[in-house]
Design a protein around this motif. Structure first.
Motif, PDB file in Angstrom:
ATOM      1  N   LEU A   1       8.891  13.461  12.167  1.00 28.27           N
ATOM      2  CA  LEU A   1       7.909  13.853  11.165  1.00 28.27           C
ATOM      3  C   LEU A   1       8.120  13.083   9.865  1.00 28.27           C
ATOM      4  O   LEU A   1       7.159  12.630   9.224  1.00 28.27           O
ATOM      5  CB  LEU A   1       7.988  15.358  10.919  1.00 28.27           C
ATOM      6  N   GLY A   2       9.384  12.917   9.466  1.00 31.02           N
ATOM      7  CA  GLY A   2       9.670  12.166   8.250  1.00 31.02           C
ATOM      8  C   GLY A   2       9.244  10.709   8.369  1.00 31.02           C
ATOM      9  O   GLY A   2       8.660  10.142   7.441  1.00 31.02           O
ATOM     10  N   ASN A   3       9.543  10.082   9.531  1.00 33.92           N
ATOM     11  CA  ASN A   3       9.113   8.696   9.743  1.00 33.92           C
ATOM     12  C   ASN A   3       7.592   8.591   9.707  1.00 33.92           C
ATOM     13  O   ASN A   3       7.025   7.661   9.113  1.00 33.92           O
ATOM     14  CB  ASN A   3       9.647   8.189  11.082  1.00 33.92           C
ATOM     15  N   ALA A   4       6.915   9.546  10.383  1.00 30.73           N
ATOM     16  CA  ALA A   4       5.458   9.525  10.385  1.00 30.73           C
ATOM     17  C   ALA A   4       4.909   9.714   8.974  1.00 30.73           C
ATOM     18  O   ALA A   4       3.923   9.081   8.577  1.00 30.73           O
ATOM     19  CB  ALA A   4       4.919  10.609  11.317  1.00 30.73           C
ATOM     20  N   PHE A   5       5.554  10.583   8.184  1.00 32.58           N
ATOM     21  CA  PHE A   5       5.086  10.825   6.812  1.00 32.58           C
ATOM     22  C   PHE A   5       5.295   9.579   5.948  1.00 32.58           C
ATOM     23  O   PHE A   5       4.416   9.230   5.155  1.00 32.58           O
ATOM     24  CB  PHE A   5       5.835  12.011   6.219  1.00 32.58           C
ATOM     25  N   ASN A   6       6.442   8.916   6.100  1.00 28.16           N
ATOM     26  CA  ASN A   6       6.680   7.691   5.343  1.00 28.16           C
ATOM     27  C   ASN A   6       5.660   6.613   5.721  1.00 28.16           C
ATOM     28  O   ASN A   6       5.146   5.887   4.857  1.00 28.16           O
ATOM     29  CB  ASN A   6       8.099   7.181   5.590  1.00 28.16           C
ATOM     30  N   HIS A   7       5.378   6.527   7.026  1.00 25.36           N
ATOM     31  CA  HIS A   7       4.375   5.552   7.472  1.00 25.36           C
ATOM     32  C   HIS A   7       3.005   5.894   6.905  1.00 25.36           C
ATOM     33  O   HIS A   7       2.257   5.008   6.458  1.00 25.36           O
ATOM     34  CB  HIS A   7       4.334   5.535   9.000  1.00 25.36           C
ATOM     35  N   MET A   8       2.683   7.204   6.919  1.00 27.18           N
ATOM     36  CA  MET A   8       1.409   7.630   6.359  1.00 27.18           C
ATOM     37  C   MET A   8       1.348   7.325   4.864  1.00 27.18           C
ATOM     38  O   MET A   8       0.290   6.926   4.338  1.00 27.18           O
ATOM     39  CB  MET A   8       1.203   9.117   6.610  1.00 27.18           C
ATOM     40  N   THR A   9       2.465   7.501   4.160  1.00 28.01           N
ATOM     41  CA  THR A   9       2.508   7.209   2.725  1.00 28.01           C
ATOM     42  C   THR A   9       2.200   5.743   2.467  1.00 28.01           C
ATOM     43  O   THR A   9       1.411   5.402   1.573  1.00 28.01           O
ATOM     44  CB  THR A   9       3.880   7.575   2.148  1.00 28.01           C
ATOM     45  N   ASN A  10       2.841   4.865   3.268  1.00 28.60           N
ATOM     46  CA  ASN A  10       2.602   3.435   3.094  1.00 28.60           C
ATOM     47  C   ASN A  10       1.145   3.079   3.381  1.00 28.60           C
ATOM     48  O   ASN A  10       0.514   2.328   2.630  1.00 28.60           O
ATOM     49  CB  ASN A  10       3.529   2.639   4.004  1.00 28.60           C
ATOM     50  N   ARG A  11       0.613   3.638   4.483  1.00 30.86           N
ATOM     51  CA  ARG A  11      -0.770   3.333   4.835  1.00 30.86           C
ATOM     52  C   ARG A  11      -1.742   3.882   3.789  1.00 30.86           C
ATOM     53  O   ARG A  11      -2.723   3.232   3.428  1.00 30.86           O
ATOM     54  CB  ARG A  11      -1.102   3.933   6.208  1.00 30.86           C
ATOM     55  N   LEU A  12      -1.454   5.099   3.312  1.00 35.19           N
ATOM     56  CA  LEU A  12      -2.308   5.701   2.297  1.00 35.19           C
ATOM     57  C   LEU A  12      -2.240   4.918   0.993  1.00 35.19           C
ATOM     58  O   LEU A  12      -3.255   4.730   0.308  1.00 35.19           O
ATOM     59  CB  LEU A  12      -1.905   7.155   2.068  1.00 35.19           C
ATOM     60  N   LYS A  13      -1.035   4.447   0.658  1.00 32.49           N
ATOM     61  CA  LYS A  13      -0.872   3.631  -0.552  1.00 32.49           C
ATOM     62  C   LYS A  13      -1.690   2.349  -0.433  1.00 32.49           C
ATOM     63  O   LYS A  13      -2.390   1.944  -1.368  1.00 32.49           O
ATOM     64  CB  LYS A  13       0.603   3.308  -0.770  1.00 32.49           C
ATOM     65  N   GLU A  14      -1.598   1.713   0.746  1.00 32.19           N
ATOM     66  CA  GLU A  14      -2.379   0.501   0.959  1.00 32.19           C
ATOM     67  C   GLU A  14      -3.878   0.799   0.922  1.00 32.19           C
ATOM     68  O   GLU A  14      -4.656   0.042   0.333  1.00 32.19           O
ATOM     69  CB  GLU A  14      -2.004  -0.125   2.305  1.00 32.19           C
ATOM     70  N   ALA A  15      -4.269   1.929   1.569  1.00 30.99           N
ATOM     71  CA  ALA A  15      -5.694   2.276   1.599  1.00 30.99           C
ATOM     72  C   ALA A  15      -6.212   2.566   0.197  1.00 30.99           C
ATOM     73  O   ALA A  15      -7.313   2.129  -0.175  1.00 30.99           O
ATOM     74  CB  ALA A  15      -5.918   3.475   2.521  1.00 30.99           C
ATOM     75  N   LEU A  16      -5.436   3.320  -0.594  1.00 34.38           N
ATOM     76  CA  LEU A  16      -5.873   3.638  -1.954  1.00 34.38           C
ATOM     77  C   LEU A  16      -5.909   2.388  -2.818  1.00 34.38           C
ATOM     78  O   LEU A  16      -6.801   2.228  -3.660  1.00 34.38           O
ATOM     79  CB  LEU A  16      -4.947   4.688  -2.570  1.00 34.38           C
ATOM     80  N   SER A  17      -4.916   1.504  -2.612  1.00 34.27           N
ATOM     81  CA  SER A  17      -4.922   0.253  -3.371  1.00 34.27           C
ATOM     82  C   SER A  17      -6.150  -0.573  -3.027  1.00 34.27           C
ATOM     83  O   SER A  17      -6.824  -1.114  -3.918  1.00 34.27           O
ATOM     84  CB  SER A  17      -3.642  -0.541  -3.066  1.00 34.27           C
ATOM     85  N   LEU A  18      -6.455  -0.645  -1.712  1.00 39.67           N
ATOM     86  CA  LEU A  18      -7.649  -1.366  -1.292  1.00 39.67           C
ATOM     87  C   LEU A  18      -8.908  -0.696  -1.811  1.00 39.67           C
ATOM     88  O   LEU A  18      -9.858  -1.359  -2.245  1.00 39.67           O
ATOM     89  CB  LEU A  18      -7.680  -1.457   0.239  1.00 39.67           C
ATOM     90  N   ASN A  19      -8.888   0.646  -1.795  1.00 35.65           N
ATOM     91  CA  ASN A  19     -10.041   1.382  -2.305  1.00 35.65           C
ATOM     92  C   ASN A  19     -10.236   1.142  -3.802  1.00 35.65           C
ATOM     93  O   ASN A  19     -11.366   0.952  -4.272  1.00 35.65           O
ATOM     94  CB  ASN A  19      -9.858   2.870  -2.011  1.00 35.65           C
ATOM     95  N   GLU A  20      -9.134   1.157  -4.545  1.00 31.74           N
ATOM     96  CA  GLU A  20      -9.223   0.889  -5.980  1.00 31.74           C
ATOM     97  C   GLU A  20      -9.727  -0.524  -6.228  1.00 31.74           C
ATOM     98  O   GLU A  20     -10.543  -0.763  -7.132  1.00 31.74           O
ATOM     99  CB  GLU A  20      -7.848   1.078  -6.636  1.00 31.74           C
ATOM    100  N   GLU A  21      -9.226  -1.468  -5.401  1.00 31.64           N
ATOM    101  CA  GLU A  21      -9.677  -2.848  -5.558  1.00 31.64           C
ATOM    102  C   GLU A  21     -11.169  -2.966  -5.282  1.00 31.64           C
ATOM    103  O   GLU A  21     -11.906  -3.609  -6.041  1.00 31.64           O
ATOM    104  CB  GLU A  21      -8.887  -3.753  -4.609  1.00 31.64           C
ATOM    105  N   GLU A  22     -11.603  -2.324  -4.176  1.00 32.17           N
ATOM    106  CA  GLU A  22     -13.030  -2.361  -3.858  1.00 32.17           C
ATOM    107  C   GLU A  22     -13.849  -1.638  -4.921  1.00 32.17           C
ATOM    108  O   GLU A  22     -14.960  -2.057  -5.271  1.00 32.17           O
ATOM    109  CB  GLU A  22     -13.272  -1.715  -2.480  1.00 32.17           C
ATOM    110  N   LYS A  23     -13.287  -0.536  -5.438  1.00 31.57           N
ATOM    111  CA  LYS A  23     -13.988   0.203  -6.481  1.00 31.57           C
ATOM    112  C   LYS A  23     -14.138  -0.640  -7.738  1.00 31.57           C
ATOM    113  O   LYS A  23     -15.195  -0.637  -8.383  1.00 31.57           O
ATOM    114  CB  LYS A  23     -13.229   1.492  -6.784  1.00 31.57           C
ATOM    115  N   GLU A  24     -13.051  -1.367  -8.102  1.00 31.94           N
ATOM    116  CA  GLU A  24     -13.132  -2.232  -9.270  1.00 31.94           C
ATOM    117  C   GLU A  24     -14.135  -3.360  -9.049  1.00 31.94           C
ATOM    118  O   GLU A  24     -14.894  -3.723  -9.959  1.00 31.94           O
ATOM    119  CB  GLU A  24     -11.744  -2.804  -9.588  1.00 31.94           C
TER     120      GLU A  24
END
Length: 614
Positions: free
Chosen positions: A244-267
Motif C-alpha cells: 500500500l505504501g509503495n502504491a501510494f508513493n507511486h500514486m503521489t508521483n503520478r499525481l504530482k506529474e499530472a497536476l504539474s502537467l495540468n498546471e502547465e496546460e492551464k497556464e
C-alpha cells in the motif's frame, strides 16, 4: 484537521476485536474446562463413596449374617454390632459424612455420627435405603440440607441376589468439592484477567504496526490535499501495508506529474485566452459564465467587473431563447453592438456559439467566441461606398456625353457653333474621366506596393517656390496671397520629387478651391525634434466641420459633394497624398475649424535608402 476519537480509530477497533476474540476463546475454554472438571470431581467423589460403600458392605455382611443366625436379642449379637460400629467409626471415617448400617428390616444398626446415635434402632425410610433393601445397587442422589449445603447420598445392598441382609447408607457433604471448584474458578478468572491485560498490551503493539503506516499515509494524503507532494511514505516491509505504501508513493508521483502537467496546460490555456484577439466566454449547462478572457471584457466594456456566475444572456444582452436557438444549431452566430465609451461610437461584435458535448451526458456548456467585426463592417461599407462613388463619378460624365451625342445625332452637328460647343463639353468630361481613372490607377499601384520611391537630393526651398509658381495664375484670379516659410538650415533632402510635388499640388489646389477671394495661403517647412522634415499648407478658407475630420482622407469623401464636384475634384486627392506620404515612411494630418481655415501637415524622415520599394 481534527482527529477521530479513540474508539473511532482503527487501532481501538483492532484492540477491541482482538480482546473480544481472546475473551470469547477464554470463556468457551473456561466453561468447557469448568464443566468437565466439575463433572469429573463429582464422578470421582461419587465413585469413591460407592467403593467405600461396597467395601463396608463386605465388612458388614458377616455381622448381619451372624446377627440373623444367632438372633438379635443375644449378647453375642450386640457384641457384633458394637464391633461393626467401631469399624465404621475408625476404618471408614469420612470427613463430614454419615455412615449407617441398616438391617433387612430397615432398622439403623450403627451410625458414624455421635449426634445421630439416637437414630439407632429406628427405621430409615429414605427412598435410597428402600431401593437398596430391594437389592438395587449403586443408588445415588444429591440433596440440600437445612443449612443449604449440598450433600451426596449413596446406598448399597448388603448381600447378593435375593438374599439381602441389609444396606449401607452414606451421606457425605459436597461443599469441600465445590469449594475446590470455586478456588479453581478464581484461579482461572485471575489467569483470564492476566491474559486479557497481556492481550491488550500485545494488541496495542500489534495495532501500532498496522495503524502507524496507515496514519503516515493519512498524513501524507492530508499534505497532498494541501498541495505538498514532496513527502514519501516509508515502506518497512513487503507485506500488504508495504505494498500500500509503495502504491501510494507511486500514486503521489503520478499525481504530482499530472497536476504539474495540468498546471502547465492551464497556464498555456490561460496565456492563449489572455492573448487571443477574439473574446471567449464559457458557460456551464445552466448558462452561467465560468470563464471569460480579458479580450471579451474589453469588447463588452466590462472592465474589472466579475461576471462569473452571471447568466450569459445578461452579459451579451441576448435573450435566452435566441441563445438556445444558436446553441442548438439553427443559427450559430449572432451580431450585437456595444457602445465604445472611448471612441463615442458603437462596436459591432459577431458572437459564435459552440455547444460543449460530453459522452453519455449531452450538452454540458457553451463556448461563445466574440469577434470584433467593426473594421470589417467599415471596410465593407467603404467598399460599397467606393463602388457607388466610382459608379456615380463615371455615370455623370457618361450621361452628359450620351446626351450631347444624342443631341448631335438629332441634328446639332449641322450647326457648327453648337457642335463645337458640344464637342468641347464632351472633351472636358472625357478628361475628367481620364483624371479619375489615372487617380484610381495611381492609388491601386500605391496599395499594391508596385510603385517605387525613387529618391534623389531635392532642394526644399526651390521645390516649394516651384509649387507656388505653378498655381500663380489661379492665385491671381482669386487674389489669394501665398507665402513660403522655410526654416534656416533646410536645404537638400532625399525624397521622390515627382510624388511629393503631387502631394503639394493636391494640398495647394484644395487650399485655393476652398479659400475665398482675398485670402492667404502659407507653406512652411521645418525640422521636427525627431529630425524629420515637416511641411504644412495652411489657408484661411471656409474650413471643415469637426464631424467630417475623421473621414477627410477617405476615398471619394467630400464635405460638400455638389460644390466639390462642380470644382472639378475627384475626391481622391487627399487619399493619394496620404498614400504617397506613407510610401515615404511619413505621416500626414489635418487640422481645421469651420470658418477659420485648414492646415494640412505631413512629415517625412530624412534618412531613407534610395530606391526603397513601397
Amino acid at each position: 484537521m481534527r482527529g477521530p476519537r479513540f474508539f473511532q480509530t482503527v487501532q481501538s477497533k483492532i484492540i477491541i476485536i482482538y480482546v473480544l476474540l481472546i475473551l470469547m476463546a477464554m470463556q468457551l475454554i473456561g466453561v468447557y474446562f469448568v464443566r468437565t472438571m466439575e463433572r469429573s470431581f463429582i464422578d470421582n467423589f461419587t465413585d469413591s463413596l460407592n467403593k467405600q460403600a461396597y467395601l463396608l458392605a463386605g465388612f458388614a455382611e458377616p455381622y448381619l449374617n451372624a446377627s440373623q443366625d444367632a438372633g438379635s436379642a443375644t449378647a453375642e449379637g450386640k457384641k457384633s454390632f458394637a464391633d461393626l460400629n467401631e469399624i465404621v467409626n475408625n476404618l471408614f471415617n469420612i470427613s463430614d459424612a454419615e455412615i449407617q448400617i441398616i438391617d433387612a428390616n430397615g432398622l439403623v444398626l450403627t451410625t458414624s455420627l455421635q449426634t445421630q446415635s439416637a437414630r439407632i434402632g429406628q427405621k430409615n425410610l429414605q427412598n435410597e435405603v428402600i431401593s437398596a433393601l430391594q437389592g438395587i445397587k449403586d443408588i445415588e442422589s444429591e440433596t440440600i440440607d437445612a443449612e443449604g449445603n449440598r450433600r451426596k447420598i449413596v446406598a448399597q445392598p448388603v448381600g447378593e441376589g435375593t438374599k439381602v441382609m441389609g444396606a449401607v447408607y452414606i451421606e457425605a457433604s459436597m461443599e469441600p468439592l465445590y469449594g475446590t471448584m470455586n478456588r479453581i474458578n478464581k484461579i482461572f478468572l485471575s489467569g483470564t484477567v492476566i491474559a486479557l491485560v497481556l492481550t491488550v498490551i500485545l494488541g496495542v503493539i500489534l495495532s501500532h504496526t498496522i495503524t502507524n503506516p496507515i496514519k503516515e499515509i493519512t498524513r501524507q494524503a492530508s499534505a497532498m490535499a494541501d498541495g505538498n507532494f514532496n513527502q514519501r511514505v516509508s515502506v518497512k516491509g513487503p507485506d500488504e501495508i508495504g505494498q500500500l505504501g509503495n502504491a501510494f508513493n507511486h500514486m503521489t508521483n503520478r499525481l504530482k506529474e499530472a497536476l504539474s502537467l495540468n498546471e502547465e496546460e492551464k497556464e498555456k490555456l490561460s496565456s492563449v485566452l489572455s492573448n487571443m484577439n477574439d473574446g471567449v466566454i464559457a458557460t456551464d449547462d445552466q448558462g452561467k459564465v465560468i470563464v471569460v478572457n480579458r479580450r471579451a471584457k474589453r469588447m463588452l466594456n466590462i472592465g474589472s467587473e466579475d461576471v462569473t456566475d452571471r447568466d450569459i444572456s445578461d452579459v451579451l444582452g441576448i435573450p435566452k431563447e435566441q441563445i438556445a436557438k444558436h446553441v442548438s444549431g439553427e443559427r450559430q452566430s449572432a451580431t450585437i453592438q456595444v457602445a465604445d465609451e472611448e471612441e463615442g461610437d458603437f462596436v459591432t461584435i459577431r458572437v459564435v456559439f459552440t455547444p460543449i458535448h460530453r459522452r453519455d451526458i449531452g450538452i454540458t456548456g457553451t463556448i461563445a467566441m466574440l469577434q470584433d467585426i467593426t473594421e470589417q463592417e467599415k471596410l465593407e461599407d467603404a467598399r460599397r461606398e467606393f463602388v457607388a462613388n466610382v459608379s456615380h463619378e463615371l455615370r455623370t460624365p457618361l450621361t452628359t456625353m450620351k446626351s450631347y451625342l444624342e443631341a448631335l445625332d438629332d441634328g446639332a452637328i449641322e450647326d457648327p457653333t453648337l457642335a463645337h460647343r458640344f464637342v468641347g463639353v464632351m472633351r472636358n468630361e472625357t478628361e475628367r474621366m481620364i483624371r479619375l481613372v489615372n487617380d484610381l490607377l495611381h492609388l491601386s499601384r500605391l496599395d499594391s506596393r508596385k510603385a517605387m520611391v525613387s529618391k534623389e537630393p531635392t532642394h526644399i526651398p526651390d521645390m516649394l517656390e516651384e509649387v507656388a509658381d505653378r498655381f500663380s495664375f489661379q492665385l491671381d484670379q482669386k487674389d489669394i496671397s501665398i507665402q513660403i516659410k522655410v526654416e534656416a538650415g533646410i536645404r537638400d533632402v532625399m525624397l521622390d520629387r515627382d510624388q511629393i510635388d503631387q502631394v503639394l499640388d493636391n494640398l495647394v489646389s484644395n487650399a485655393i478651391k476652398y479659400t475665398p477671394e482675398g485670402g492667404a495661403i502659407v507653406i512652411r517647412a521645418r525640422r521636427t525634434e525627431r529630425e524629420w522634415l515637416e511641411i504644412s499648407v495652411q489657408d484661411n478658407g471656409i474650413g471643415i466641420p469637426r464631424k467630417d475630420l475623421s473621414r477627410i482622407f477617405d476615398r471619394f469623401y467630400r464635405v460638400d459633394k455638389a460644390r466639390s464636384r462642380n470644382m472639378g475634384g475627384t475626391g481622391l486627392g487627399l487619399s493619394i497624398a496620404r498614400e504617397i506620404v506613407k510610401a515615404h515612411g511619413g505621416t500626414i494630418s489635418l487640422e481645421s475649424e469651420l470658418g477659420h481655415g485648414t492646415r494640412v501637415t505631413f512629415a517625412l524622415p530624412v534618412q531613407q535608402m534610395e530606391g526603397e520599394a513601397v
